[in-house]
Design a protein around this motif. Structure first.
Motif, PDB file in Angstrom:
ATOM      1  N   ALA A  47       0.821  -1.207   0.000  1.00  0.00           N
ATOM      2  CA  ALA A  47       0.000   0.000   0.000  1.00  0.00           C
ATOM      3  C   ALA A  47       0.858   1.261   0.000  1.00  0.00           C
ATOM      4  N   VAL A  48       1.910   1.263   0.826  1.00  0.00           N
ATOM      5  CA  VAL A  48       2.774   2.445   0.904  1.00  0.00           C
ATOM      6  C   VAL A  48       3.499   2.682  -0.415  1.00  0.00           C
ATOM      7  N   VAL A  49       4.082   1.611  -0.983  1.00  0.00           N
ATOM      8  CA  VAL A  49       4.801   1.758  -2.252  1.00  0.00           C
ATOM      9  C   VAL A  49       3.849   2.178  -3.364  1.00  0.00           C
ATOM     10  N   ALA A  50       2.651   1.593  -3.393  1.00  0.00           N
ATOM     11  CA  ALA A  50       1.669   1.959  -4.417  1.00  0.00           C
ATOM     12  C   ALA A  50       1.253   3.415  -4.279  1.00  0.00           C
ATOM     13  N   ALA A  51       1.010   3.859  -3.039  1.00  0.00           N
ATOM     14  CA  ALA A  51       0.608   5.252  -2.822  1.00  0.00           C
ATOM     15  C   ALA A  51       1.713   6.215  -3.248  1.00  0.00           C
ATOM     16  N   ILE A  52       2.960   5.890  -2.890  1.00  0.00           N
ATOM     17  CA  ILE A  52       4.086   6.749  -3.276  1.00  0.00           C
ATOM     18  C   ILE A  52       4.232   6.785  -4.794  1.00  0.00           C
ATOM     19  N   THR A  53       4.092   5.623  -5.431  1.00  0.00           N
ATOM     20  CA  THR A  53       4.235   5.553  -6.888  1.00  0.00           C
ATOM     21  C   THR A  53       3.153   6.354  -7.587  1.00  0.00           C
ATOM     22  N   LEU A  54       1.911   6.174  -7.138  1.00  0.00           N
ATOM     23  CA  LEU A  54       0.810   6.929  -7.743  1.00  0.00           C
ATOM     24  C   LEU A  54       0.975   8.430  -7.515  1.00  0.00           C
ATOM     25  N   GLY A  55       1.384   8.791  -6.301  1.00  0.00           N
ATOM     26  CA  GLY A  55       1.578  10.208  -6.006  1.00  0.00           C
ATOM     27  C   GLY A  55       2.677  10.831  -6.840  1.00  0.00           C
ATOM     28  N   SER A  56       3.804  10.121  -6.969  1.00  0.00           N
ATOM     29  CA  SER A  56       4.913  10.664  -7.756  1.00  0.00           C
ATOM     30  C   SER A  56       4.573  10.717  -9.240  1.00  0.00           C
ATOM     31  N   THR A  57       3.778   9.742  -9.707  1.00  0.00           N
ATOM     32  CA  THR A  57       3.355   9.762 -11.116  1.00  0.00           C
ATOM     33  C   THR A  57       2.440  10.945 -11.392  1.00  0.00           C
ATOM     34  N   ALA A  58       1.536  11.204 -10.449  1.00  0.00           N
ATOM     35  CA  ALA A  58       0.607  12.323 -10.637  1.00  0.00           C
ATOM     36  C   ALA A  58       1.304  13.671 -10.506  1.00  0.00           C
ATOM     37  N   ALA A  59       2.195  13.788  -9.542  1.00  0.00           N
ATOM     38  CA  ALA A  59       2.855  15.076  -9.297  1.00  0.00           C
ATOM     39  C   ALA A  59       4.045  15.303 -10.219  1.00  0.00           C
ATOM     40  N   GLY A  60       4.600  14.221 -10.757  1.00  0.00           N
ATOM     41  CA  GLY A  60       5.806  14.362 -11.568  1.00  0.00           C
ATOM     42  C   GLY A  60       7.009  14.663 -10.691  1.00  0.00           C
ATOM     43  N   SER A  61       8.098  14.978 -11.318  1.00  0.00           N
ATOM     44  CA  SER A  61       9.322  15.307 -10.589  1.00  0.00           C
ATOM     45  C   SER A  61       9.756  16.728 -10.909  1.00  0.00           C
ATOM     46  N   ALA A  62      10.592  17.280 -10.064  1.00  0.00           N
ATOM     47  CA  ALA A  62      11.119  18.638 -10.272  1.00  0.00           C
ATOM     48  C   ALA A  62      12.624  18.632 -10.030  1.00  0.00           C
ATOM     49  N   TYR A  63      13.293  17.644 -10.639  1.00  0.00           N
ATOM     50  CA  TYR A  63      14.743  17.558 -10.473  1.00  0.00           C
ATOM     51  C   TYR A  63      15.407  18.792 -11.077  1.00  0.00           C
ATOM     52  N   ARG A  64      16.386  19.301 -10.389  1.00  0.00           N
ATOM     53  CA  ARG A  64      17.119  20.461 -10.892  1.00  0.00           C
ATOM     54  C   ARG A  64      18.522  20.455 -10.292  1.00  0.00           C
ATOM     55  N   ALA A 228      11.937  -1.874  -1.926  1.00  0.00           N
ATOM     56  CA  ALA A 228      12.586  -0.719  -1.294  1.00  0.00           C
ATOM     57  C   ALA A 228      12.962   0.334  -2.320  1.00  0.00           C
ATOM     58  N   VAL A 229      13.532  -0.089  -3.441  1.00  0.00           N
ATOM     59  CA  VAL A 229      13.956   0.868  -4.467  1.00  0.00           C
ATOM     60  C   VAL A 229      12.753   1.564  -5.079  1.00  0.00           C
ATOM     61  N   GLY A 230      11.677   0.803  -5.325  1.00  0.00           N
ATOM     62  CA  GLY A 230      10.471   1.415  -5.887  1.00  0.00           C
ATOM     63  C   GLY A 230       9.911   2.513  -5.004  1.00  0.00           C
ATOM     64  N   GLY A 231       9.852   2.237  -3.706  1.00  0.00           N
ATOM     65  CA  GLY A 231       9.372   3.262  -2.782  1.00  0.00           C
ATOM     66  C   GLY A 231      10.302   4.441  -2.688  1.00  0.00           C
ATOM     67  N   ALA A 232      11.604   4.192  -2.697  1.00  0.00           N
ATOM     68  CA  ALA A 232      12.582   5.276  -2.555  1.00  0.00           C
ATOM     69  C   ALA A 232      12.556   6.222  -3.746  1.00  0.00           C
ATOM     70  N   ILE A 233      12.492   5.672  -4.965  1.00  0.00           N
ATOM     71  CA  ILE A 233      12.504   6.524  -6.160  1.00  0.00           C
ATOM     72  C   ILE A 233      11.271   7.419  -6.194  1.00  0.00           C
ATOM     73  N   GLY A 234      10.112   6.851  -5.873  1.00  0.00           N
ATOM     74  CA  GLY A 234       8.899   7.673  -5.845  1.00  0.00           C
ATOM     75  C   GLY A 234       8.952   8.750  -4.778  1.00  0.00           C
ATOM     76  N   LEU A 235       9.475   8.384  -3.612  1.00  0.00           N
ATOM     77  CA  LEU A 235       9.561   9.352  -2.515  1.00  0.00           C
ATOM     78  C   LEU A 235      10.506  10.500  -2.865  1.00  0.00           C
TER      79      LEU A 235
END
Length: 727
Positions: A47-64, A228-235
């Protein structure tokens, strides 16, 4: 936690222990909870990994990226340019043209294209080659237009730069060649290489299957790491909206997360298997594994995190972001190994137990015993500890020697793959105007155009300068900027020497004569400032990390010599890895493009490898200490410790070598260096240090290995890596 030696209790005899024969530590209790609530633990992770993945997919990233470095001349120049509204505050892109019949004939198609570029998003100014004679080569076949961006490379969206590239190359014909160069153009190009992550995953699975002889057993450490990696990348993608996280962070997270995640889970799983072989039931084996190997993982993970957080002290924004992101990744992988893995073991424990017993029965029929080969190797080392130690140290010192001449810097377009437009533009500019045109310096003069021209004339006559462009005033007329083109390429030592000469000798004389402040900046000078600053701060960073890690080892093993040995050997493995990087990438061994070592590499490799080395150090030495506590025979404890851990340390190292080494296949030079450095360091640490040098040193020290002054022993708090009941 209790003392490793205990007091009144006698050593526990070898063999299986009942569930109630030993107190359960906190990690054992955590394992017990995960086993009892296995489905709840699994569903919680999913549930935690899925929520993080969905959230990061929806919000996108802002790497700079943030390469600003307050207190340097290049940063001061950039700040002044922005303050006074100069177009040169932004980085530039060069549109390069080549026509063997002469570019003058192409003015009719070039000028309209430049007019379109001038009005594009992210563009501050465009300078045509037809209004600046210095922008055309002497033979008239090569010319370039300078496109000044509205900000630094990291501030301009890649999509805007990609549109400039497409527009420029849209006018190319059979006789007119058009290429686009500059740092922004490099970043905008899609240079996706092989799927290094997939290569590492497949290699890890193959090694685990060979180690355990079972696809199910091999899958559990890998599943734990992937969760672990899936959750970390999304977070981290979500965190990039709040913190500065560099755009090259995700592949580093994947690299480190996979390697560390599999490593930590493997150490715990291997101890779990050992307890099953000793006669424990699956539930009890899980608790014992967490109370022993789990403590090792916790200690090693904390050491990696401490080392990574030390990077924050180096004061560079992008490096701080990488450090925090990788530290979070290690924390999540550690949590997965301590919570998710016990739940998986509870689900499949009976099947794994049957498989382990079957394998032992087959091994017994063949007359082999667990760890017999490693026990024989330990015996060979113990019979000749001094020659073994000398041979290992000589190899490490020989590999470390090239690192003494390591030169830090940043890759430029000259290191790009030959099929990219940025590399083509680099080569054309070098062909038409000399190598220095690929890395111009920007000299800032606080004064009008007249003062700027006087400065330009003096700098143009300076040794090492190929040419200097006209002084260009800022919008308010308070500043003038002069583009200075070195006679050497951006990565050459001659360019670094020129920057120092201009700053230390030429600029002070000009300031005295004109009364105007003169600063030397630009991307090339800024890269040099970052490299030199990191090199200056690295010794303090190393000292802090080594000191903190040694203190932790002192507390855990209550020994003076164990932390000293660990610090020296870890530094040797890291310096040897940096030596190999220097040979391959600085001197061009094995066909690599010669150039400086990426400035971030030494600090990143040190932080990660030092922590991972502590992982193997604690895993091996804790087993040696466990046997020494039980038998008080130093020779036997060394051989039994290596017999119990040699196989798993080698397997874990092989997995990380393949995961890290896969990134040598990347098209990104920094990832290539990072992957090679980590793979070499892990190889040397696992094979030469843990399997040869450490047993030799421990044999030579004997009981002295656990010596601690009585006065210090009375003041230190007591910790233990071994599980309760082994005291």
């Amino acid at each position: 936690m209790s003392s490793p030696r205990g007091s009144a209790a006698s050593p526990a005899p070898p063999g299986p222990q009942g569930a109630g024969s030993a107190p359960v530590g906190r990690l054992g209790a955590l394992a017990g909870w995960a086993q009892r609530r296995r489905w709840a633990a699994l569903l919680l992770w999913v549930a935690v990994v899925a929520a993080i993945t969905l959230g990061s997919t929806a919000a996108g990233s802002a790497y700079r990226n943030d390469f600003s470095l307050p207190g340097t001349d290049s940063q001061a120049a950039t700040d002044l340019l922005r303050e006074h509204g100069s177009d040169q505050a932004g980085d530039s892109v060069e549109i390069v043209f080549k026509d063997t019949a002469g570019v003058a004939a192409d003015k009719g198609v070039v000028e309209p294209m430049l007019a379109r570029v001038r009005h594009m998003a992210g563009v501050a100014d465009v300078r045509s080659p037809f209004t600046d004679a210095s922008a055309v080569s002497e033979d008239g076949t090569i010319a370039y237009a300078s496109v000044t961006l509205a900000g630094k490379t990291e501030e301009v969206p890649k999509e805007d730069v990609a549109e400039i590239i497409d527009t420029a190359q849209g006018i190319a014909t059979d006789h007119l060649r058009v290429e686009v160069g500059g740092e922004a153009a490099r970043n905008a190009e899609d240079k996706a290489g092989p799927t290094a992550e997939l290569t590492g995953i497949v290699a890890a699975l193959v090694i685990l299957v060979l180690l355990f002889g079972s696809l199910l057993a091999a899958s559990l450490p890998l599943i734990t790491a992937l969760f672990a990696v899936g959750g970390a990348i999304g977070l981290i993608a979500l965190a990039s909206h709040i913190f500065t996280v560099a755009d090259f962070t995700p592949p580093i997270l994947m690299l480190v997360g996979l390697g560390v995640g599999v490593d930590y889970a493997l150490l715990i799983f291997y101890r779990y298997r050992h307890e099953l072989l000793a006669g424990a039931q699956p539930a009890e084996a899980g608790r014992k594994a967490l109370d022993s190997a789990g403590r090792t993982v916790f200690f090693a993970g904390c050491t990696v995190i401490v080392a990574l957080l030390g990077l924050v002290a180096l004061g560079l924004g992008s490096l701080q972001g990488i450090a925090l992101a990788v530290a979070v990744t290690v924390l999540i992988t550690m949590a997965a190994s301590l919570v998710l893995l016990p739940a998986l073991l509870a689900l499949f424990g009976d099947r794994i137990q049957r498989r382990v017993i079957e394998q032992r029965a087959r091994a017994t029929e063949k007359g082999t015993t667990e760890g017999s080969r490693w026990r024989a190797m330990a015996g060979a080392v113990q019979r000749r500890p001094i020659p073994t130690l000398l041979a290992g140290v000589i190899v490490l010192l020989a590999l470390s020697a090239p690192a003494l001449g390591m030169r830090l810097g940043f890759a430029d377009s000259g290191n790009d793959p030959v099929e990219t437009t940025s590399r083509h533009a680099y080569d054309l500019l070098a062909e038409g105007f000399g190598p220095g045109f690929n890395g111009p310096l920007i000299v800032l003069v606080e004064g009008g155009k007249e003062v700027g021209e006087a400065v330009r004339a003096e700098i143009a006559a300076t040794t090492g300068v190929a040419a200097a462009g006209p002084a260009m005033p800022s919008e308010d007329g308070a500043l003038s900027t002069v583009f200075v083109y070195p006679a050497t390429s951006p990565q050459a030592e001659g360019t670094a020497d020129l920057v120092h000469h201009l700053r230390d000798d030429v600029a002070p004389a000009l300031e005295h004569r004109t009364g105007a402040e003169v600063l030397v900046g630009g991307a090339t000078a800024a890269s040099q400032d970052v490299s030199e600053t990191l090199a200056d701060r690295l010794p303090l960073f190393v000292a802090v990390v080594v000191g903190v890690s040694s203190l932790l080892l002192l507390l855990v093993f209550r020994s003076v010599w164990i932390p000293v040995k660990a610090a020296v050997l870890n530094l040797l493995s890291i310096s040897a890895a940096l030596g190999v990087i220097t040979l391959v990438f600085q001197y061009g061994w094995f066909g690599a493009q010669p150039g400086p070592v990426e400035a971030f590499i030494p600090a990143l490799i040190f932080a990660i490898v030092f922590g991972l080395s502590m992982d193997y150090e604690v895993f091996l030495v804790s087993r040696i200490h466990e046997e020494w506590t039980r038998t008080e025979d130093p020779s036997l404890s060394v051989s039994e410790g290596l017999a119990a851990t040699g196989k798993v340390i080698t397997a874990a190292a092989a997995i990380m070598m393949f995961v890290f080494g896969a990134f040598v296949l990347s098209s990104d030079r920094m990832l290539q260096q990072f992957g090679l450095g980590l793979a070499v360091a892990i190889l040397l640490d696992a094979v030469i240090i843990r399997c040869l040098i450490v047993p030799a040193v421990m044999q030579m020290l004997g009981n002295r290995a656990w010596w601690l002054p009585a006065r210090l022993a009375g003041r230190l708090p007591r910790f233990s890596i071994e599980r309760p009941g082994r005291d």
